[in-house]
Design an enzyme around this catalytic site. Structure first.
Site, PDB file in Angstrom:
ATOM      1  N   SER A 146       0.844  -1.197   0.000  1.00  0.00           N
ATOM      2  CA  SER A 146       0.000   0.000   0.000  1.00  0.00           C
ATOM      3  C   SER A 146       0.886   1.258   0.000  1.00  0.00           C
ATOM      4  O   SER A 146       1.716   1.424  -0.894  1.00  0.00           O
ATOM      5  CB  SER A 146      -0.949  -0.053   1.200  1.00  0.00           C
ATOM      6  OG  SER A 146      -1.983   0.880   1.080  1.00  0.00           O
TER       7      SER A 146
ATOM      8  N   HIS B 202      -7.744  -5.621  -0.821  1.00  0.00           N
ATOM      9  CA  HIS B 202      -6.522  -4.926  -0.431  1.00  0.00           C
ATOM     10  C   HIS B 202      -5.694  -5.783   0.537  1.00  0.00           C
ATOM     11  O   HIS B 202      -4.505  -5.523   0.742  1.00  0.00           O
ATOM     12  CB  HIS B 202      -6.859  -3.585   0.212  1.00  0.00           C
ATOM     13  CG  HIS B 202      -5.725  -2.623   0.273  1.00  0.00           C
ATOM     14  ND1 HIS B 202      -4.984  -2.242  -0.832  1.00  0.00           N
ATOM     15  CD2 HIS B 202      -5.173  -1.937   1.327  1.00  0.00           C
ATOM     16  CE1 HIS B 202      -4.053  -1.369  -0.475  1.00  0.00           C
ATOM     17  NE2 HIS B 202      -4.139  -1.178   0.829  1.00  0.00           N
TER      18      HIS B 202
ATOM     19  N   ASP C  44      -8.505  -5.225  -6.124  1.00  0.00           N
ATOM     20  CA  ASP C  44      -8.094  -4.329  -5.048  1.00  0.00           C
ATOM     21  C   ASP C  44      -8.486  -2.885  -5.365  1.00  0.00           C
ATOM     22  O   ASP C  44      -8.000  -2.283  -6.325  1.00  0.00           O
ATOM     23  CB  ASP C  44      -6.582  -4.444  -4.859  1.00  0.00           C
ATOM     24  CG  ASP C  44      -6.043  -3.592  -3.721  1.00  0.00           C
ATOM     25  OD1 ASP C  44      -6.777  -2.734  -3.192  1.00  0.00           O
ATOM     26  OD2 ASP C  44      -4.866  -3.771  -3.375  1.00  0.00           O
TER      27      ASP C  44
END
Length: 327
Positions: free
Chosen positions: A180, A289, A234
């Site tokens: 991320s 995610h 995602d």
């Protein structure tokens, strides 16, 4: 007063997002006039899969406070990295960037690891999406301002630490990784190491788009081995919004896409392609995610209920892109 200041700040960020997203409706996803491909994709080889899992475990473990800042391998997946030495950890004051340098003497690897978003300071950095000039590359090469500022806060400490390890262990390979926000920071770090003359591989997981097409071209053509890993649908991979020309954002690198059946498809290095993640026109999913190999084993270390604004904005993003409509 501080509470109201925070509310006003969040409202300002939200309005900035909306203004940016409502730029001319020349939205890339809704105008599939040209199929973008960097060449035929291929199924990931066993060696590629092993590397992707190896670096993701480190990225996931970095979320745990026992690891950063306490330098103890005590977490859901820490048994898989307990042979490595945590050389140094870093925690910055303004953006709360957490990072570490580790050394794997078994595999002869030196790895810098950046934690993803976990605190409000991290999300404030994520929300600063204005494009700013990337170093001395000229006005057409622009990068996400929040990511750049976050990295600049930790770079003066982590770069010398990595260089010191390289000098002590000249036969070791060098890599950088993160998930991320951590993936975005690892990319900037890897580019820095490459500019300094070190052959550092980048393993960036679940990263949002980092800059405009100019930056995407620069990073994909830099010569640094740039591996960008995406998973299923995602939501955050598709954010900030991609617009045509140099105004909006674009991904780059060699993309390894983890599909719904867990098979991994690898698309060659270049600008983001329609052959991997972008080939799936379904609605994006917040839960994906976390669908990166063994990351879910460390769920107790991840952020809790702090992604509301990001989720709302990125969901609005996909509505504008209209990717989920038949093309």
């Amino acid at each position: 007063m501080k509470f109201y200041s925070r509310i006003c700040s969040n409202i300002s960020v939200a309005l900035g997002f909306i203004f940016f997203l409502l730029c001319p409706f020349v939205v890339n996803g809704s105008l599939p006039l040209i199929h973008r491909s960097n060449g035929p994709p291929h199924p990931a080889t066993p060696n590629e899969v092993d590397n992707l899992k190896y670096y993701m475990t480190l990225s996931g473990n970095s979320y745990c406070d026992s690891v950063i800042p306490h330098r103890q391998w005590e977490c859901g997946n820490c048994d898989r990295t307990s042979n490595m030495e945590i050389v140094q950890v870093f925690v910055t004051p303004k953006y709360d960037i957490n990072a570490m340098v580790v050394r794997d003497d078994d595999m002869k690897r030196i790895i810098s690891v950046f934690r993803g978003s976990k605190t409000q300071k991290n999300f404030d950095a994520n929300g600063d999406i204005m494009l700013t000039e990337y170093k001395d590359q000229g006005p057409l090469v622009r990068v996400h301002r929040g990511f750049m500022k976050s990295y600049e806060e930790v770079a003066p400490q982590i770069l010398p630490a990595v260089q010191e390890q390289i000098m002590k262990y000249p036969g070791y390979t060098v890599a950088t990784t993160g998930h991320s926000l951590g993936g975005a920071l690892a990319t900037l770090h890897g580019l820095d190491l490459h500019e300094l003359g070190f052959d550092a591989s980048i393993y960036s997981y679940a990263s949002p788009r980092m800059g405009n097409i100019g930056f995407a071209k620069y990073s994909s053509e830099s010569g640094a081995p740039y591996h960008r890993i995406t998973s299923r649908r995602d939501l955050y991979v598709d954010c900030p919004i991609q617009l045509v020309n140099y105004l909006g954002y674009s991904h780059a690198g060699e993309e390894s896409w983890i599909q719904e059946n867990d098979e991994i498809l690898v698309c060659p290095n270049g600008l983001e392609t329609d052959d991997c993640y972008n080939s799936d026109k379904g609605l994006r999913d917040n839960n994906n995610h976390y669908d990166y190999f063994d990351l879910k084993n460390n769920m107790d270390c991840l952020y809790q209920d702090t992604m509301v604004m990001s989720k709302a904005v990125c969901s609005f993003n996909q509505l504008l892109e209209l990717r989920f409509l038949p093309h």
